[in-house]
Scaffold this active site. Structure first.
Site, PDB file in Angstrom:
ATOM      1  N   SER A  94      11.622 -36.028  10.230  1.00  0.00           N
ATOM      2  CA  SER A  94      11.050 -36.899  11.253  1.00  0.00           C
ATOM      3  C   SER A  94      10.847 -38.312  10.750  1.00  0.00           C
ATOM      4  O   SER A  94      10.319 -39.145  11.467  1.00  0.00           O
ATOM      5  CB  SER A  94       9.701 -36.340  11.715  1.00  0.00           C
ATOM      6  OG  SER A  94       8.795 -36.297  10.628  1.00  0.00           O
TER       7      SER A  94
ATOM      8  N   LYS B 190      11.445 -42.031  -0.768  1.00  0.00           N
ATOM      9  CA  LYS B 190      12.409 -40.978  -0.461  1.00  0.00           C
ATOM     10  C   LYS B 190      13.843 -41.318  -0.888  1.00  0.00           C
ATOM     11  O   LYS B 190      14.650 -40.416  -1.106  1.00  0.00           O
ATOM     12  CB  LYS B 190      12.390 -40.684   1.044  1.00  0.00           C
ATOM     13  CG  LYS B 190      11.117 -40.031   1.554  1.00  0.00           C
ATOM     14  CD  LYS B 190      11.095 -38.558   1.264  1.00  0.00           C
ATOM     15  CE  LYS B 190       9.981 -37.850   2.023  1.00  0.00           C
ATOM     16  NZ  LYS B 190       9.996 -36.393   1.799  1.00  0.00           N
TER      17      LYS B 190
END
EC number: 5.1.1.18
Length: 331
Positions: A84, A59
Site C-alpha cells: 500500500s 524501502k
C-alpha cells in the site's frame, strides 16, 4: 554471528554484501541533529534521514538489493509485490533502474502520493480490495500470468539485508550511538538494523516504536508468539502490517523493547520534525521521535543510560492533500 546463518534469514555478512551491491544506486543518507530536540528529550539525538532516500523512504534499500540479486532469467520476467505504500514505489524504481517490469498490487484506499510514486517510477498498478487476502490473491494471479518473481515487502532475507545497511552507515557516521529507535510494522527494517547493529556493537539497545492502534509487535513480544490483529486503526499508514515468520525470530531475540504511541503523540512528533528539524516526514517516520519523547520511555529506569540515540526517520511520503484537509478540519 556464525550460528545466525541458520537461525535468521540474514546476518552481518549478507548485510555487508547487500551494501556493496546497492551502494552505487542508493543515497548515503545524512544524520541530522538538533540542540533544541536534545534539550527537550534530555538526550543526544541523531536522526538518520531515510526520508531523503531515493523513493522517499528506506524501502529502496531492500527493494534494490532484492532486484539486483535476481539472475538474468528471473529478472527478465519482472517482479511483483503487494503493497500500500513505500515498498511499492521502491520496487518500481529498482525495477526501472534494471529495465525490467514491476507489477504492483495496491489495495484501494492507499495514500494517493504513494500511488503516484509507483506510476512515476513506471510500475504497473493492479488494484485489489483493502484486505490482505485480496492483496495476496491478486498478486498470486499476477505471478501465474507473468512468471514474475514475488518480492515480499518485508518477509524476505534479501529485503532484511538491504534494510540492515542503514545500521552499517549510521554506526560509521556516529560511533558513540548506544541505542537505535526504529519504527516497526512487518519487521523488515528493524530486523536488518538489529542484526547489523548488534553484530557491530553487541551492547547496543534496539527499541521498536509502534502505534497503539496497531500494536501486534508489542503483543507478540509479551506472548512469545506472533499475534495478528483483525483490525488496525492508526494515522501511521506504513505501520499496519503484521510480523512475518522471518522477521519475528529477530524481533523476538534482538529487539530490547517495544514502545507504543498514541496517534496524538505521533502527530506532535511529526510537527516537531517539520518545525524544528525542517524535515518532511510521514507519520510512520516520526514515530521514533515520539517514542523518545514519551513518558513510557522517559520514566523507564531501564533506559536512563541511553544517552546517544539514533532515530530512523523512515520515510517522508506525506499525502499533502489529506494533511491539508486534516489541518483545515482541525481549525
Amino acid at each position: 554471528m556464525e550460528a545466525n546463518r541458520e537461525k535468521y534469514a540474514a546476518d552481518i555478512s549478507s548485510i555487508k554484501e547487500a551494501h556493496e551491491r546497492i551502494k552505487p544506486y542508493i543515497h548515503r543518507t545524512p544524520v541530522l541533529t538538533s540542540e533544541s530536540l536534545n534539550s527537550i528529550s534530555g538526550r543526544s539525538l541523531f536522526f538518520k534521514c531515510e526520508c531523503f532516500q531515493k523513493g522517499g523512504a528506506f524501502k529502496f534499500r531492500g527493494a534494490c538489493n532484492a532486484v539486483l540479486s535476481l539472475d538474468a532469467e528471473q529478472a527478465a520476467k519482472g517482479v511483483v509485490t503487494h503493497s500500500s505504500g513505500n515498498h511499492a514505489a521502491a520496487l518500481s524504481l529498482a525495477a526501472k533502474i534494471q529495465g525490467i517490469p514491476a507489477y504492483i498490487v495496491i489495495p484501494k484506499g492507499a495514500p494517493q502520493c504513494k500511488v503516484d510514486n509507483v506510476i512515476r517510477y513506471g510500475g504497473k498498478v493492479i488494484w485489489s480490495e483493502s484486505t490482505m487476502s485480496s492483496r495476496e490473491t491478486v498478486a498470486s494471479k499476477v505471478l501465474q500470468e507473468t512468471g514474475s518473481v514475488l518480492i515480499h515487502p518485508y518477509n524476505d532475507g534479501r529485503i532484511i539485508s538491504g534494510q540492515g545497511t542503514i545500521a552499517l552507515e549510521l554506526l560509521e557516521q556516529i560511533q558513540e550511538i548506544d541505542t537505535i529507535v526504529v519504527p516497526i510494522s512487518g519487521g523488515g527494517l528493524i530486523s536488518g538494523v538489529a542484526l547489523a547493529a548488534k553484530s557491530i556493537k553487541p551492547s547496543i539497545r534496539i527499541i521498536a516504536a509502534e502505534p497503539k492502534g496497531a500494536d501486534d509487535a508489542a503483543q507478540s513480544k509479551v506472548s512469545g508468539k506472533i499475534i495478528t490483529l483483525p483490525v488496525t486503526n492508526t494515522i501511521a499508514d506504513g505501520l499496519r502490517a503484521s510480523l512475518g515468520d522471518l522477521t519475528w525470530p529477530v524481533v523476538r531475540d534482538l529487539v530490547d523493547d517495544v514502545i507504543t504511541l498514541e496517534d496524538c503523540e505521533i502527530i506532535e512528533a511529526m510537527r516537531m520534525c517539520y518545525e524544528i528539524l525542517k524535515v518532511s516526514v510521514e507519520p510512520s517516520g516520526a514515530i521514533g521521535l515520539a517514542a523518545v519523547l514519551s513518558n513510557s520511555f522517559r520514566n523507564n529506569p531501564s533506559w536512563c543510560d541511553c544517552k546517544n540515540i539514533g532515530i530512523v526517520l523512515s520515510g517522508g511520503n506525506v499525502d499533502l492533500g489529506s494533511l491539508w484537509d486534516s489541518l483545515k478540519g482541525s481549525k
